[in-house]
Motif scaffolding. Structure first.
Motif, PDB file in Angstrom:
ATOM      1  N   PRO A 103       0.806  -1.227   0.000  1.00  9.62           N
ATOM      2  CA  PRO A 103       0.000   0.000   0.000  1.00  9.62           C
ATOM      3  C   PRO A 103       0.838   1.276   0.000  1.00  9.62           C
ATOM      4  N   ASP A 104       2.043   1.222   0.540  1.00  8.17           N
ATOM      5  CA  ASP A 104       2.915   2.395   0.567  1.00  8.17           C
ATOM      6  C   ASP A 104       3.853   2.444  -0.632  1.00  8.17           C
ATOM      7  N   GLY A 105       3.642   1.561  -1.607  1.00  5.84           N
ATOM      8  CA  GLY A 105       4.475   1.534  -2.796  1.00  5.84           C
ATOM      9  C   GLY A 105       5.728   0.689  -2.651  1.00  5.84           C
ATOM     10  N   GLU A 106       5.927   0.076  -1.472  1.00  4.86           N
ATOM     11  CA  GLU A 106       7.097  -0.781  -1.314  1.00  4.86           C
ATOM     12  C   GLU A 106       6.973  -2.001  -2.214  1.00  4.86           C
ATOM     13  N   VAL A 107       8.115  -2.475  -2.704  1.00  5.56           N
ATOM     14  CA  VAL A 107       8.146  -3.593  -3.635  1.00  5.56           C
ATOM     15  C   VAL A 107       8.741  -4.792  -2.914  1.00  5.56           C
ATOM     16  N   ARG A 108       8.004  -5.887  -2.922  1.00  9.29           N
ATOM     17  CA  ARG A 108       8.485  -7.124  -2.311  1.00  9.29           C
ATOM     18  C   ARG A 108       8.286  -8.253  -3.303  1.00  9.29           C
ATOM     19  N   GLY A 109       9.161  -9.222  -3.229  1.00  6.51           N
ATOM     20  CA  GLY A 109       9.067 -10.331  -4.156  1.00  6.51           C
ATOM     21  C   GLY A 109       9.221 -11.659  -3.473  1.00  6.51           C
ATOM     22  N   SER A 110       8.999 -12.689  -4.247  1.00  6.37           N
ATOM     23  CA  SER A 110       9.233 -14.056  -3.821  1.00  6.37           C
ATOM     24  C   SER A 110       9.699 -14.822  -5.050  1.00  6.37           C
ATOM     25  N   VAL A 111      10.706 -15.661  -4.861  1.00  2.00           N
ATOM     26  CA  VAL A 111      11.258 -16.410  -5.991  1.00  2.00           C
ATOM     27  C   VAL A 111      11.411 -17.871  -5.622  1.00  2.00           C
ATOM     28  N   SER A 112      11.364 -18.729  -6.638  1.00  2.00           N
ATOM     29  CA  SER A 112      11.612 -20.141  -6.406  1.00  2.00           C
ATOM     30  C   SER A 112      13.100 -20.344  -6.141  1.00  2.00           C
ATOM     31  N   ASP A 113      13.450 -21.516  -5.683  1.00  3.29           N
ATOM     32  CA  ASP A 113      14.846 -21.815  -5.354  1.00  3.29           C
ATOM     33  C   ASP A 113      15.773 -21.619  -6.540  1.00  3.29           C
ATOM     34  N   ASP A 114      15.254 -21.785  -7.760  1.00  3.67           N
ATOM     35  CA  ASP A 114      16.088 -21.647  -8.955  1.00  3.67           C
ATOM     36  C   ASP A 114      16.679 -20.255  -9.099  1.00  3.67           C
ATOM     37  N   TYR A 115      16.028 -19.258  -8.529  1.00  2.00           N
ATOM     38  CA  TYR A 115      16.453 -17.871  -8.705  1.00  2.00           C
ATOM     39  C   TYR A 115      16.886 -17.211  -7.399  1.00  2.00           C
ATOM     40  N   PHE A 116      17.048 -18.002  -6.345  1.00  2.00           N
ATOM     41  CA  PHE A 116      17.304 -17.427  -5.031  1.00  2.00           C
ATOM     42  C   PHE A 116      18.661 -16.729  -4.927  1.00  2.00           C
ATOM     43  N   ASP A 117      19.639 -17.140  -5.719  1.00  2.00           N
ATOM     44  CA  ASP A 117      20.970 -16.526  -5.639  1.00  2.00           C
ATOM     45  C   ASP A 117      20.931 -15.031  -5.910  1.00  2.00           C
ATOM     46  N   GLY A 118      20.059 -14.591  -6.792  1.00  2.66           N
ATOM     47  CA  GLY A 118      19.983 -13.173  -7.129  1.00  2.66           C
ATOM     48  C   GLY A 118      18.897 -12.412  -6.393  1.00  2.66           C
ATOM     49  N   PHE A 119      18.213 -13.058  -5.450  1.00  2.98           N
ATOM     50  CA  PHE A 119      17.049 -12.443  -4.812  1.00  2.98           C
ATOM     51  C   PHE A 119      17.393 -11.179  -4.027  1.00  2.98           C
ATOM     52  N   ALA A 120      18.443 -11.224  -3.230  1.00  2.00           N
ATOM     53  CA  ALA A 120      18.801 -10.046  -2.418  1.00  2.00           C
ATOM     54  C   ALA A 120      19.171  -8.863  -3.313  1.00  2.00           C
ATOM     55  N   ARG A 121      19.911  -9.138  -4.389  1.00  6.37           N
ATOM     56  CA  ARG A 121      20.271  -8.066  -5.325  1.00  6.37           C
ATOM     57  C   ARG A 121      19.023  -7.521  -6.011  1.00  6.37           C
ATOM     58  N   ALA A 122      18.086  -8.397  -6.349  1.00  5.84           N
ATOM     59  CA  ALA A 122      16.850  -7.982  -7.030  1.00  5.84           C
ATOM     60  C   ALA A 122      16.001  -7.101  -6.115  1.00  5.84           C
ATOM     61  N   GLN A 123      15.867  -7.476  -4.848  1.00  4.17           N
ATOM     62  CA  GLN A 123      15.105  -6.673  -3.889  1.00  4.17           C
ATOM     63  C   GLN A 123      15.728  -5.282  -3.756  1.00  4.17           C
ATOM     64  N   LYS A 124      17.053  -5.235  -3.667  1.00  7.73           N
ATOM     65  CA  LYS A 124      17.755  -3.959  -3.509  1.00  7.73           C
ATOM     66  C   LYS A 124      17.568  -3.079  -4.744  1.00  7.73           C
ATOM     67  N   ALA A 125      17.659  -3.694  -5.926  1.00  6.67           N
ATOM     68  CA  ALA A 125      17.486  -2.927  -7.165  1.00  6.67           C
ATOM     69  C   ALA A 125      16.070  -2.382  -7.281  1.00  6.67           C
ATOM     70  N   ALA A 126      15.077  -3.176  -6.891  1.00  5.59           N
ATOM     71  CA  ALA A 126      13.683  -2.721  -6.955  1.00  5.59           C
ATOM     72  C   ALA A 126      13.439  -1.589  -5.970  1.00  5.59           C
ATOM     73  N   ALA A 127      14.035  -1.676  -4.798  1.00  7.98           N
ATOM     74  CA  ALA A 127      13.842  -0.634  -3.786  1.00  7.98           C
ATOM     75  C   ALA A 127      14.466   0.691  -4.220  1.00  7.98           C
ATOM     76  N   ALA A 128      15.511   0.631  -5.030  1.00  9.68           N
ATOM     77  CA  ALA A 128      16.188   1.853  -5.472  1.00  9.68           C
ATOM     78  C   ALA A 128      15.505   2.509  -6.672  1.00  9.68           C
ATOM     79  N   ALA A 129      14.553   1.824  -7.288  1.00  7.04           N
ATOM     80  CA  ALA A 129      13.891   2.359  -8.487  1.00  7.04           C
ATOM     81  C   ALA A 129      12.977   3.524  -8.129  1.00  7.04           C
ATOM     82  N   THR A 130      12.745   4.369  -9.131  1.00 11.61           N
ATOM     83  CA  THR A 130      11.945   5.570  -8.895  1.00 11.61           C
ATOM     84  C   THR A 130      10.476   5.421  -9.253  1.00 11.61           C
ATOM     85  N   ASP A 131      10.122   4.450 -10.095  1.00 14.74           N
ATOM     86  CA  ASP A 131       8.706   4.241 -10.419  1.00 14.74           C
ATOM     87  C   ASP A 131       8.413   2.743 -10.466  1.00 14.74           C
ATOM     88  N   PRO A 132       7.137   2.371 -10.413  1.00 14.31           N
ATOM     89  CA  PRO A 132       6.771   0.955 -10.325  1.00 14.31           C
ATOM     90  C   PRO A 132       7.280   0.100 -11.486  1.00 14.31           C
TER      91      PRO A 132
END
Length: 194
Positions: A103-132
């Motif tokens: 509701p506050d525009g925060e971006v959260r994700g969930s990934v299968s085990d196949d993509y878990f290695d990049g999950f922390a980087r993906a969350q950080k990149a999404a949080a740094a973005a300026t639009d949805p």
């Protein structure tokens, strides 16, 4: 005794109301099943949320072209939080990747085990973005990136030479021990022959 009898129905009704509100969940929350059923092309945007479904559809198409089944949701009220909601959507819909806008525009994700290695980087990149849309693109793009190489080439070269040197020293040591053992056994052989 009659006072106790008159309060029992009241207590039971209170328990039923409490249990009913617990089972039903928060009034504003959308059930993940309803979100998946209400989605168009793996994108769900709740009425009143200002997101562009067409922009999200391009991210979904990019994911499909890379063999990833992705789902993007902007529900009105993801309960209990956007991360847990993303996990429930992914598990329920059997998606590889889900992305949820809170509701506050925060971006959260969930990934299968196949993509878990990049999950922390993906969350950080999404949080740094300026639009949805940029957040969705950044999340998926970083998720698909190969992890950083780790060690610089010079460190790998030094480690390789240290390993080669260790093998040579071990072989030389084994050869020396074999020669010493043979020399010790030669005088015994000469005494037994005489």
């Amino acid at each position: 005794m009659s006072c106790l009898r008159s309060r029992v129905p009241l207590v039971l009704m209170g328990l039923l109301v409490t249990l009913g509100s617990f089972v039903a969940g928060p009034a504003g929350a959308e059930a993940p099943v309803d979100v998946i059923d209400g989605a168009t092309d793996n994108v769900y945007i709740a009425p009143g949320r200002e997101f562009d479904a067409a922009d999200f559809a391009t991210v979904i198409d990019t994911a499909r072209s890379r063999g990833v089944d992705m789902f993007i949701a902007a529900p009105d009220d993801p309960e209990p939080d956007a991360s847990a909601y993303a996990l429930r959507l992914r598990q329920l819909g059997e998606f590889d990747v889900t992305l949820v806008y809170g509701p506050d525009g925060e971006v959260r994700g969930s990934v299968s085990d196949d993509y878990f290695d990049g999950f922390a980087r993906a969350q950080k990149a999404a949080a740094a973005a300026t639009d949805p849309t940029q957040a969705a693109n950044a999340f998926f793009g970083e998720l698909m990136e190969e992890p950083p190489g780790g060690l610089p080439d010079i460190v790998r070269d030094v480690a390789r030479w240290v390993m080669i040197l260790a093998v040579v020293v071990a072989l030389a040591s084994a050869a020396e021990m074999a020669l010493r053992a043979r020399r010790r056994s030669e005088p015994l052989d000469a005494e037994t022959a005489a």
